[in-house]
Design an enzyme around this catalytic site. Structure first.
Site, mmCIF file in Angstrom:
data_model
loop_
_atom_site.group_PDB
_atom_site.id
_atom_site.type_symbol
_atom_site.label_atom_id
_atom_site.label_comp_id
_atom_site.label_asym_id
_atom_site.label_seq_id
_atom_site.Cartn_x
_atom_site.Cartn_y
_atom_site.Cartn_z
ATOM 1 C CB SER A 139 -0.932 -0.134 1.302
ATOM 2 O OG SER A 139 -1.570 1.415 1.459
ATOM 3 C CE1 TYR A 152 -3.995 -2.153 5.521
ATOM 4 C CE2 TYR A 152 -3.140 -0.130 4.763
ATOM 5 C CZ TYR A 152 -3.602 -1.310 4.264
ATOM 6 O OH TYR A 152 -3.557 -1.683 3.024
#
Length: 297
Positions: A139, A152
């Site tokens: 990501s 995250y």
């Protein structure tokens, strides 16, 4: 066009129930691969089953599930080699570090990192025999860690490090390791992340609610606005297919214009980044919290 080298090969995609994983499974099947699509529920298996897509119940935190996947790959009735492992399974929650319970930290790392590593370890012998590829879905959060994304981002930073080491370790064996770094992609993952974060935030103490309530609101509002203008899951799948099939793939691919821009931000000074992210978040705060201490001016 499907090339002869792609016909009759296996590809494994984890987290294939929806979003990027499902789109990738279908796109690889369209290129002639036989895709073993990992899903967590029978209803998801029914939804994705199609010519070239074989759903498997796969929770990557369950050793028995990983063993079953390994056996399926090694004992393929047609003796097909495995061309690629696409590590896509992940969970997300947009929550401040202080209020994210330590057990939730552990669960996120179990799915986003340890489960990924467990699948890699299990399938590496087969990938080494076929000189295949490991495609890790990271990501932009693997490059930058904004307020509210700490847990995250921590898992994705770690996955990037694992990918770098693995790429160097696998080079002598002819196994490629590629990282995909999506930015905003229109999938169901954001809705689940907001719901999970909302449940966790609802358990905050009154003091924590006063300190972080407006920040959580702003982070989620910004995420929604970004995702609405993001690319469809199919665009991410197209990049992943390129990473699987390219003769000489790059070590990293971004997905979306936002990701292509963000990947260069870590080269800026930390304080400059702090101001950039604060300015980007400020419009999403509730009006009465425009001067919230988390958003310096």
């Amino acid at each position: 066009m499907t090339t002869s080298s792609e016909l009759g090969e296996l590809a494994v995609v984890t987290g294939a129930s929806t979003g990027i994983g499902a789109a990738t499974a279908r796109a690889l099947a369209g290129r002639g691969f036989h895709v073993l699509a990992g899903v967590r529920r029978e209803q998801d298996a029914d939804a994705i089953r199609a010519p070239g897509v074989e759903p498997l119940i796969l929770d990557i935190t369950e050793p028995d599930h990983i063993q079953a996947l390994t056996s399926r790959v090694n004992d393929d009735p047609q003796g097909r080699p495995v061309r690629a492992l696409v590590n896509n399974a992940a969970v997300q929650a947009n929550v401040p570090i202080e209020v994210f319970a330590i057990d939730e930290w552990r669960r996120m790392f179990e799915v986003n990192l340890f489960g990924q590593v467990a699948v890699i370890q299990a399938l590496l012998p087969a990938l080494m025999r076929s000189r295949g590829r490991v495609i890790n879905i990271s990501s932009v959060g693997g490059k930058i860690a904004m307020a509210g994304y700490g847990p995250y981002a921590a898992t994705k930073f770690a996955l990037e490090a694992v990918s770098d080491s693995l790429r160097r370790e696998m080079a002598p064996f002819g196994v490629g390791v590629v990282v995909i770094e999506p930015g905003a992609v229109r999938t169901e993952m954001l809705g689940r992340a907001i719901a999970t974060g909302g449940a966790l935030v609802s358990a905050m103490t009154p003091a924590q609610s006063r300190g972080y309530g407006a920040l959580v609101h702003a982070v989620n509002a910004q995420a929604v606005a970004s995702t609405q203008s993001g690319v469809p899951a199919g665009a991410a799948a197209a990049v992943i297919v390129k990473a699987v099939t390219a003769r000489k793939p790059r070590t990293r691919y971004t997905v979306g214009r936002e990701a292509a821009m963000i990947r260069w931000l870590p080269f800026l000074p930390d304080r400059t980044l702090d101001r950039i992210f604060a300015a980007a978040l400020r419009p999403h705060f509730p009006k009465e919290d425009e001067r919230h201490p988390a958003v310096p001016v």
